[in-house]
Design a protein around this motif. Structure first.
Motif, PDB file in Angstrom:
ATOM      1  N   PHE A 215       0.810  -1.281   0.025  1.00  0.00           N
ATOM      2  CA  PHE A 215       0.014  -0.025  -0.139  1.00  0.00           C
ATOM      3  C   PHE A 215       0.810   1.455   0.005  1.00  0.00           C
ATOM      4  O   PHE A 215       2.021   1.276   0.367  1.00  0.00           O
ATOM      5  N   ALA A 216       0.403   2.289  -0.522  1.00  0.00           N
ATOM      6  CA  ALA A 216       1.079   3.660  -0.500  1.00  0.00           C
ATOM      7  C   ALA A 216       0.046   4.559   0.393  1.00  0.00           C
ATOM      8  O   ALA A 216      -1.202   4.791   0.014  1.00  0.00           O
ATOM      9  N   PRO A 217       0.652   5.218   1.672  1.00  0.00           N
ATOM     10  CA  PRO A 217      -0.234   5.928   2.414  1.00  0.00           C
ATOM     11  C   PRO A 217      -0.659   7.275   1.916  1.00  0.00           C
ATOM     12  O   PRO A 217       0.216   8.043   1.330  1.00  0.00           O
ATOM     13  N   ILE A 218      -1.771   7.639   1.996  1.00  0.00           N
ATOM     14  CA  ILE A 218      -2.115   9.097   1.459  1.00  0.00           C
ATOM     15  C   ILE A 218      -2.516   9.965   2.763  1.00  0.00           C
ATOM     16  O   ILE A 218      -2.063  11.009   2.706  1.00  0.00           O
ATOM     17  N   GLY A 219      -3.136   9.208   4.054  1.00  0.00           N
ATOM     18  CA  GLY A 219      -3.112  10.040   5.132  1.00  0.00           C
ATOM     19  C   GLY A 219      -2.826   9.225   6.205  1.00  0.00           C
ATOM     20  O   GLY A 219      -3.293   7.787   6.123  1.00  0.00           O
ATOM     21  N   VAL A 220      -2.172   9.443   7.226  1.00  0.00           N
ATOM     22  CA  VAL A 220      -1.657   8.745   8.517  1.00  0.00           C
ATOM     23  C   VAL A 220      -2.000   9.697   9.619  1.00  0.00           C
ATOM     24  O   VAL A 220      -1.568  10.628   9.930  1.00  0.00           O
ATOM     25  N   HIS A 221      -2.885   9.189  10.473  1.00  0.00           N
ATOM     26  CA  HIS A 221      -3.458  10.067  11.486  1.00  0.00           C
ATOM     27  C   HIS A 221      -4.004   9.271  12.851  1.00  0.00           C
ATOM     28  O   HIS A 221      -4.194   8.172  12.647  1.00  0.00           O
ATOM     29  N   GLU A 222      -4.253   9.844  14.040  1.00  0.00           N
ATOM     30  CA  GLU A 222      -4.775   8.948  14.905  1.00  0.00           C
ATOM     31  C   GLU A 222      -5.844   9.734  15.751  1.00  0.00           C
ATOM     32  O   GLU A 222      -5.901  10.897  15.843  1.00  0.00           O
ATOM     33  N   ALA A 223      -6.593   9.063  16.638  1.00  0.00           N
ATOM     34  CA  ALA A 223      -7.658   9.676  17.333  1.00  0.00           C
ATOM     35  C   ALA A 223      -7.055  10.487  18.293  1.00  0.00           C
ATOM     36  O   ALA A 223      -6.187  10.225  19.121  1.00  0.00           O
ATOM     37  N   SER A 224      -7.912  11.467  18.698  1.00  0.00           N
ATOM     38  CA  SER A 224      -7.481  12.241  19.904  1.00  0.00           C
ATOM     39  C   SER A 224      -7.786  11.952  21.295  1.00  0.00           C
ATOM     40  O   SER A 224      -8.785  11.244  21.238  1.00  0.00           O
ATOM     41  N   ILE A 225      -7.373  12.310  22.156  1.00  0.00           N
ATOM     42  CA  ILE A 225      -7.866  12.317  23.533  1.00  0.00           C
ATOM     43  C   ILE A 225      -9.384  12.349  23.637  1.00  0.00           C
ATOM     44  O   ILE A 225     -10.110  11.990  24.301  1.00  0.00           O
ATOM     45  N   ASP A 226      -9.752  13.679  23.013  1.00  0.00           N
ATOM     46  CA  ASP A 226     -11.308  13.950  23.080  1.00  0.00           C
ATOM     47  C   ASP A 226     -12.046  13.026  22.437  1.00  0.00           C
ATOM     48  O   ASP A 226     -13.267  12.664  23.154  1.00  0.00           O
ATOM     49  N   GLU A 227     -11.844  12.294  21.429  1.00  0.00           N
ATOM     50  CA  GLU A 227     -12.297  11.375  20.667  1.00  0.00           C
ATOM     51  C   GLU A 227     -12.457   9.923  21.692  1.00  0.00           C
ATOM     52  O   GLU A 227     -13.349   9.379  21.762  1.00  0.00           O
ATOM     53  N   TRP A 228     -11.301   9.751  22.250  1.00  0.00           N
ATOM     54  CA  TRP A 228     -11.129   8.655  23.222  1.00  0.00           C
ATOM     55  C   TRP A 228     -12.110   8.869  24.347  1.00  0.00           C
ATOM     56  O   TRP A 228     -13.014   7.765  24.709  1.00  0.00           O
ATOM     57  N   ASP A 229     -12.301   9.838  24.856  1.00  0.00           N
ATOM     58  CA  ASP A 229     -13.022  10.305  25.936  1.00  0.00           C
ATOM     59  C   ASP A 229     -14.510   9.819  25.807  1.00  0.00           C
ATOM     60  O   ASP A 229     -15.242   9.294  26.419  1.00  0.00           O
ATOM     61  N   VAL A 230     -14.924  10.395  24.522  1.00  0.00           N
ATOM     62  CA  VAL A 230     -16.392  10.298  24.211  1.00  0.00           C
ATOM     63  C   VAL A 230     -16.534   8.679  23.848  1.00  0.00           C
ATOM     64  O   VAL A 230     -17.817   8.373  24.351  1.00  0.00           O
ATOM     65  N   PHE A 231     -15.708   8.120  23.340  1.00  0.00           N
ATOM     66  CA  PHE A 231     -15.634   6.644  23.065  1.00  0.00           C
ATOM     67  C   PHE A 231     -15.950   6.056  24.119  1.00  0.00           C
ATOM     68  O   PHE A 231     -16.765   5.071  24.457  1.00  0.00           O
ATOM     69  N   GLU A 232     -14.800   6.050  25.184  1.00  0.00           N
ATOM     70  CA  GLU A 232     -15.007   5.501  26.426  1.00  0.00           C
ATOM     71  C   GLU A 232     -16.259   5.766  27.317  1.00  0.00           C
ATOM     72  O   GLU A 232     -16.700   4.681  27.973  1.00  0.00           O
ATOM     73  N   GLY A 233     -16.573   6.900  27.226  1.00  0.00           N
ATOM     74  CA  GLY A 233     -17.758   7.378  28.036  1.00  0.00           C
ATOM     75  C   GLY A 233     -19.059   6.813  27.314  1.00  0.00           C
ATOM     76  O   GLY A 233     -19.994   6.092  28.199  1.00  0.00           O
ATOM     77  N   GLY A 234     -19.087   6.417  26.039  1.00  0.00           N
ATOM     78  CA  GLY A 234     -20.299   6.140  25.395  1.00  0.00           C
ATOM     79  C   GLY A 234     -20.309   4.510  25.613  1.00  0.00           C
ATOM     80  O   GLY A 234     -21.448   3.917  25.948  1.00  0.00           O
ATOM     81  N   TYR A 235     -19.254   4.058  25.927  1.00  0.00           N
ATOM     82  CA  TYR A 235     -19.163   2.351  25.887  1.00  0.00           C
ATOM     83  C   TYR A 235     -19.389   2.041  27.439  1.00  0.00           C
ATOM     84  O   TYR A 235     -20.254   1.022  27.649  1.00  0.00           O
ATOM     85  N   ALA A 236     -19.028   2.779  28.098  1.00  0.00           N
ATOM     86  CA  ALA A 236     -19.415   2.562  29.463  1.00  0.00           C
ATOM     87  C   ALA A 236     -20.783   3.070  30.201  1.00  0.00           C
ATOM     88  O   ALA A 236     -21.269   2.678  31.290  1.00  0.00           O
ATOM     89  N   ALA A 237     -21.433   3.656  29.290  1.00  0.00           N
ATOM     90  CA  ALA A 237     -22.640   4.303  29.305  1.00  0.00           C
ATOM     91  C   ALA A 237     -23.840   3.199  29.605  1.00  0.00           C
ATOM     92  O   ALA A 237     -24.679   3.234  30.392  1.00  0.00           O
ATOM     93  N   ALA A 238     -23.477   1.870  28.980  1.00  0.00           N
ATOM     94  CA  ALA A 238     -24.373   0.816  29.244  1.00  0.00           C
ATOM     95  C   ALA A 238     -24.408   0.129  30.880  1.00  0.00           C
ATOM     96  O   ALA A 238     -25.494  -0.064  31.307  1.00  0.00           O
ATOM     97  N   TYR A 239     -23.659   0.538  31.584  1.00  0.00           N
ATOM     98  CA  TYR A 239     -23.583   0.200  33.087  1.00  0.00           C
ATOM     99  C   TYR A 239     -24.154   1.220  33.640  1.00  0.00           C
ATOM    100  O   TYR A 239     -25.029   0.864  34.745  1.00  0.00           O
TER     101      TYR A 239
END
Length: 253
Positions: free
Chosen positions: A183-207
């Motif tokens: 493969f040839a990369p066109i874009g390489v980036h990573e999730a931000s802390i804010d994105e992680w906080d939203v994800f972890e909060g949403g995942y744990a919302a089930a509890y």
């Protein structure tokens, strides 16, 4: 008997740390290739795949996942978006798929090509990227995302995960493996802390949903509180800011 929790799609738009802004970028990357066929491996409820099909009216898509509840919700979303006749969402094993696709999406599903998760082995990036290259046509696009180390892992970070420093690689190392796989990369980036906080909060919302729906003296309440506390401790006291998720926009060459 274990407590039964609400499915994550009630509190999450994507089953990954992913903002609307980044999602729009990823959808645009896939759609700009004007694919005729799009395959989403480990699609969950196929949120990104359905957005790609909306952006490319001539495309048809398939999504596979082993989660029956997620697939059922994805079919509901496809019906609501008027995409039922252009997408096939099903419970299936990605290892049984054949090549010839114009575009692929594979986020958080590299373990498909590795040892069983319970074996706690390093994430098989190379095996996954090699298999994905065999599925996509030359010149086709792969949207690939999976876990990375954003910073060197600490004992507190690895303990609630697989318990090993070599479970993940850095973003740059994963990009190098993608090149090796064809493969040839066109874009390489990573999730931000804010994105992680939203994800972890949403995942744990089930509890939280469970605790709000049951009396404090429910026989399972102590177990649910312990699960919720363990998740918070693992994230905030362990891998927050260390475990990342890398997104790679790749062309097959």
């Amino acid at each position: 008997m274990s407590p039964s929790f609400a499915p994550p799609h009630l509190d999450l738009t994507f089953m990954a740390p992913l903002s609307e802004e980044r999602a729009a970028r990823l959808v645009r990357f896939v759609a700009d290739g004007r694919p005729g066929t799009v395959l989403d491996i480990g699609c969950g409820w196929a949120a990104l795949l359905l957005r790609v099909l909306t952006a490319v009216p001539e495309a048809i898509g398939e999504g596979v996942d082993l989660d029956e509840v997620a697939i059922a919700h994805g079919r509901e979303l496809a019906d609501a978006a008027g995409l039922t006749d252009r997408v096939d969402l099903r419970v299936d094993d990605a290892r049984d798929l054949a090549g010839g696709w114009d575009a692929l999406i594979c986020i958080g599903a590299s373990q498909v090509w590795g040892a069983p998760v319970e074996d706690a082995q390093p994430l098989p990036y190379s095996a996954a990227l090699t298999a994905l290259r065999g599925l996509v046509n030359r010149g086709g696009r792969l949207l690939y995302g999976d876990g990375i180390w954003s910073r060197p892992p600490t004992p507190e970070a690895v303990a609630p995960l697989a318990g090993r420093d070599d479970e993940f690689l850095s973003l740059g190392e994963v990009a190098a493996l993608a090149v090796e796989a064809g493969f040839a990369p066109i874009g390489v980036h990573e999730a931000s802390i804010d994105e992680w906080d939203v994800f972890e909060g949403g995942y744990a919302a089930a509890y939280a949903r469970w605790l709000a729906a049951h009396e404090p003296d429910d026989p399972e309440a102590a177990e649910v509180r312990a699960i919720a506390e363990g998740q918070r401790a693992a994230y905030f006291g362990g891998y927050r800011g260390i475990l990342g998720l890398g997104y790679l926009e790749l062309l097959a060459v």
